[in-house]
Scaffold this motif. Sequence first.
Motif, PDB file in Angstrom:
ATOM      1  N   SER A 182      58.621 -30.393   4.395  1.00 16.44           N
ATOM      2  CA  SER A 182      58.336 -31.014   3.104  1.00 16.44           C
ATOM      3  C   SER A 182      59.507 -30.933   2.132  1.00 16.44           C
ATOM      4  O   SER A 182      59.590 -31.734   1.207  1.00 16.44           O
ATOM      5  CB  SER A 182      57.086 -30.392   2.470  1.00 16.44           C
ATOM      6  OG  SER A 182      57.278 -28.999   2.261  1.00 16.44           O
ATOM      7  N   ASP A 183      60.437 -30.000   2.342  1.00 17.88           N
ATOM      8  CA  ASP A 183      61.595 -29.892   1.445  1.00 17.88           C
ATOM      9  C   ASP A 183      62.723 -30.835   1.859  1.00 17.88           C
ATOM     10  O   ASP A 183      63.815 -30.803   1.295  1.00 17.88           O
ATOM     11  CB  ASP A 183      62.095 -28.448   1.359  1.00 17.88           C
ATOM     12  CG  ASP A 183      62.683 -27.916   2.665  1.00 17.88           C
ATOM     13  OD1 ASP A 183      62.731 -28.668   3.665  1.00 17.88           O
ATOM     14  OD2 ASP A 183      63.097 -26.744   2.686  1.00 17.88           O
ATOM     15  N   GLY A 184      62.468 -31.686   2.868  1.00 21.34           N
ATOM     16  CA  GLY A 184      63.464 -32.659   3.303  1.00 21.34           C
ATOM     17  C   GLY A 184      64.378 -32.174   4.413  1.00 21.34           C
ATOM     18  O   GLY A 184      65.197 -32.930   4.920  1.00 21.34           O
ATOM     19  N   THR A 185      64.252 -30.924   4.823  1.00 24.58           N
ATOM     20  CA  THR A 185      65.088 -30.391   5.899  1.00 24.58           C
ATOM     21  C   THR A 185      64.404 -30.610   7.250  1.00 24.58           C
ATOM     22  O   THR A 185      63.254 -31.052   7.314  1.00 24.58           O
ATOM     23  CB  THR A 185      65.380 -28.890   5.697  1.00 24.58           C
ATOM     24  OG1 THR A 185      64.149 -28.168   5.715  1.00 24.58           O
ATOM     25  CG2 THR A 185      66.112 -28.642   4.385  1.00 24.58           C
ATOM     26  N   LYS A 195      60.199 -32.162  10.779  1.00 24.18           N
ATOM     27  CA  LYS A 195      60.573 -32.527   9.413  1.00 24.18           C
ATOM     28  C   LYS A 195      59.739 -31.682   8.461  1.00 24.18           C
ATOM     29  O   LYS A 195      58.518 -31.607   8.586  1.00 24.18           O
ATOM     30  CB  LYS A 195      60.323 -34.018   9.156  1.00 24.18           C
ATOM     31  CG  LYS A 195      61.042 -34.925  10.136  1.00 24.18           C
ATOM     32  CD  LYS A 195      62.530 -34.711  10.110  1.00 24.18           C
ATOM     33  CE  LYS A 195      63.233 -35.603  11.116  1.00 24.18           C
ATOM     34  NZ  LYS A 195      64.625 -35.321  11.257  1.00 24.18           N
ATOM     35  N   SER A 232      67.087 -24.714   9.610  1.00 27.51           N
ATOM     36  CA  SER A 232      67.388 -25.923   8.854  1.00 27.51           C
ATOM     37  C   SER A 232      68.572 -25.672   7.934  1.00 27.51           C
ATOM     38  O   SER A 232      69.009 -24.544   7.752  1.00 27.51           O
ATOM     39  CB  SER A 232      66.163 -26.333   8.037  1.00 27.51           C
ATOM     40  OG  SER A 232      65.921 -25.375   7.040  1.00 27.51           O
TER      41      SER A 232
END
Length: 184
Positions: free
Chosen positions: A145-148, A143, A37
């Motif tokens: 949890s850190d948005g990556t 996807k 990511s």
Amino acid sequence: MRILPAAMLTAALITFGLAGCGSGDDTTASGVTPAPSATASTLTIKDPWVKAADAGVMTAAFGVLVNDTDADITVTAAESAASPMELHEMTMKDGKMVMQPKAGGFVIKAKATHELSPGGDHLMLMKPAQAIEAGDEIAFSLKLSDGTAVAFTAIAKPFVGAGESYDPGMQMPASGTPMGSTKP
């Protein structure tokens, strides 16, 4: 071998654009190097594959999620141009093994792995628009949890296994009777 064009192009661009970030040792069974990511949270998937299925028939993707970081990583969703998707688990309800969406996603502990397998946690393809045939390469994006996101490609395989079915409301008796079986 059919390839889903837009999804494959995106996965290829990510994979080749970031290929220099890998150790050169993380190729999958399909020969594709998983793409890290954007934040280099090193989540990879080893031996990814998807169960071949007819168009409109629920199926699933499997593999081993590998977290090489010092922090837990949570996969919150999966996407593919091949089908709408959900994260699923198998759990006991009223004495029967049932499939259901995985609340909270899959947590992969630091320096650990998390197996996605038939009869266990898996990436559910809810309604593929076209048949997924043995040998097809299907692009996915996990996807986090850190948005990556982490892109990977899985090869389709014919698989009968324990006769599992990914139909809505699928249940597996606790006695070990194969999924899809009507015998007690």
